[in-house]
Design a protein around this motif. Structure first.
Motif, PDB file in Angstrom:
ATOM      1  N   ALA A  32      55.962 -17.602  84.350  1.00 46.57           N
ATOM      2  CA  ALA A  32      56.326 -16.461  83.506  1.00 46.57           C
ATOM      3  C   ALA A  32      57.808 -16.486  83.183  1.00 46.57           C
ATOM      4  O   ALA A  32      58.210 -16.206  82.053  1.00 46.57           O
ATOM      5  N   VAL A  33      58.619 -16.838  84.149  1.00 41.46           N
ATOM      6  CA  VAL A  33      60.067 -16.918  83.921  1.00 41.46           C
ATOM      7  C   VAL A  33      60.376 -18.084  82.986  1.00 41.46           C
ATOM      8  O   VAL A  33      61.197 -17.957  82.078  1.00 41.46           O
ATOM      9  N   ALA A  34      59.706 -19.196  83.172  1.00 39.80           N
ATOM     10  CA  ALA A  34      59.958 -20.369  82.335  1.00 39.80           C
ATOM     11  C   ALA A  34      59.524 -20.136  80.897  1.00 39.80           C
ATOM     12  O   ALA A  34      60.079 -20.723  79.976  1.00 39.80           O
ATOM     13  N   MET A  35      58.544 -19.271  80.674  1.00 42.97           N
ATOM     14  CA  MET A  35      58.043 -19.009  79.333  1.00 42.97           C
ATOM     15  C   MET A  35      58.786 -17.873  78.642  1.00 42.97           C
ATOM     16  O   MET A  35      58.491 -17.533  77.508  1.00 42.97           O
ATOM     17  N   ALA A  36      59.745 -17.255  79.310  1.00 45.40           N
ATOM     18  CA  ALA A  36      60.491 -16.154  78.720  1.00 45.40           C
ATOM     19  C   ALA A  36      61.251 -16.644  77.487  1.00 45.40           C
ATOM     20  O   ALA A  36      61.707 -17.777  77.425  1.00 45.40           O
ATOM     21  N   THR A  37      61.354 -15.767  76.510  1.00 45.63           N
ATOM     22  CA  THR A  37      62.014 -16.097  75.246  1.00 45.63           C
ATOM     23  C   THR A  37      63.245 -15.225  75.069  1.00 45.63           C
ATOM     24  O   THR A  37      63.221 -14.056  75.428  1.00 45.63           O
ATOM     25  N   GLU A  38      64.295 -15.801  74.537  1.00 45.74           N
ATOM     26  CA  GLU A  38      65.485 -15.016  74.213  1.00 45.74           C
ATOM     27  C   GLU A  38      65.509 -14.799  72.702  1.00 45.74           C
ATOM     28  O   GLU A  38      65.508 -15.755  71.927  1.00 45.74           O
ATOM     29  N   PHE A  39      65.454 -13.546  72.305  1.00 48.15           N
ATOM     30  CA  PHE A  39      65.458 -13.189  70.889  1.00 48.15           C
ATOM     31  C   PHE A  39      66.856 -12.766  70.475  1.00 48.15           C
ATOM     32  O   PHE A  39      67.488 -11.964  71.146  1.00 48.15           O
ATOM     33  N   THR A  40      67.338 -13.303  69.364  1.00 49.72           N
ATOM     34  CA  THR A  40      68.606 -12.869  68.791  1.00 49.72           C
ATOM     35  C   THR A  40      68.298 -11.703  67.867  1.00 49.72           C
ATOM     36  O   THR A  40      67.656 -11.874  66.825  1.00 49.72           O
ATOM     37  N   VAL A  41      68.719 -10.541  68.239  1.00 56.06           N
ATOM     38  CA  VAL A  41      68.383  -9.324  67.508  1.00 56.06           C
ATOM     39  C   VAL A  41      69.077  -9.310  66.158  1.00 56.06           C
ATOM     40  O   VAL A  41      70.279  -9.538  66.060  1.00 56.06           O
ATOM     41  N   VAL A  61      56.145 -11.190  69.178  1.00 56.03           N
ATOM     42  CA  VAL A  61      55.365 -10.730  70.328  1.00 56.03           C
ATOM     43  C   VAL A  61      56.283 -10.808  71.535  1.00 56.03           C
ATOM     44  O   VAL A  61      56.790 -11.872  71.871  1.00 56.03           O
ATOM     45  N   PHE A  62      56.520  -9.659  72.159  1.00 55.51           N
ATOM     46  CA  PHE A  62      57.414  -9.598  73.305  1.00 55.51           C
ATOM     47  C   PHE A  62      56.602  -9.566  74.597  1.00 55.51           C
ATOM     48  O   PHE A  62      55.528  -8.984  74.648  1.00 55.51           O
ATOM     49  N   HIS A  63      57.137 -10.202  75.614  1.00 54.67           N
ATOM     50  CA  HIS A  63      56.503 -10.256  76.929  1.00 54.67           C
ATOM     51  C   HIS A  63      57.520  -9.865  77.987  1.00 54.67           C
ATOM     52  O   HIS A  63      58.735  -9.969  77.769  1.00 54.67           O
ATOM     53  N   VAL A  64      57.012  -9.475  79.142  1.00 52.14           N
ATOM     54  CA  VAL A  64      57.888  -9.172  80.271  1.00 52.14           C
ATOM     55  C   VAL A  64      58.714 -10.412  80.581  1.00 52.14           C
ATOM     56  O   VAL A  64      58.188 -11.523  80.647  1.00 52.14           O
ATOM     57  N   GLY A  65      59.994 -10.239  80.728  1.00 52.35           N
ATOM     58  CA  GLY A  65      60.895 -11.354  81.012  1.00 52.35           C
ATOM     59  C   GLY A  65      61.666 -11.827  79.794  1.00 52.35           C
ATOM     60  O   GLY A  65      62.645 -12.546  79.923  1.00 52.35           O
TER      61      GLY A  65
END
Length: 74
Positions: A32-41, A61-65
């Motif tokens: 789950a941590v490895a699949m986290a995405t950083e979105f530039t707002v 699509v946002f996910h926890v992390g």
């Protein structure tokens, strides 16, 4: 006797049981941590007023992390 456990084996069994439990938890948490995405707002406009954030977020699509951030200024 063959089926008897010695008193000294019990702490080792507890240690191994705890170790196996910790490994099992890591097996679920790390992906789950490895699949986290950083979105530039706001893409290049970053956080600002008079920006339609709902339109920006509608196809994501946002996910926890996941992390919401902005472009770092040099």
């Amino acid at each position: 006797m063959a089926g008897d456990t010695m008193a000294g084996d019990l702490p080792l069994q507890r240690l191994l049981s705890g170790f196996v439990g910790a490994i099992a938890i890591l097996a679920f948490v790390l992906p789950a941590v490895a699949m986290a995405t950083e979105f530039t707002v706001g893409h290049d406009q970053e956080w600002t007023i008079n920006f339609n954030y709902e339109a920006w977020a509608k196809d994501k699509v946002f996910h926890v992390g996941d992390e919401l951030g902005n472009v770092a200024q040099p």
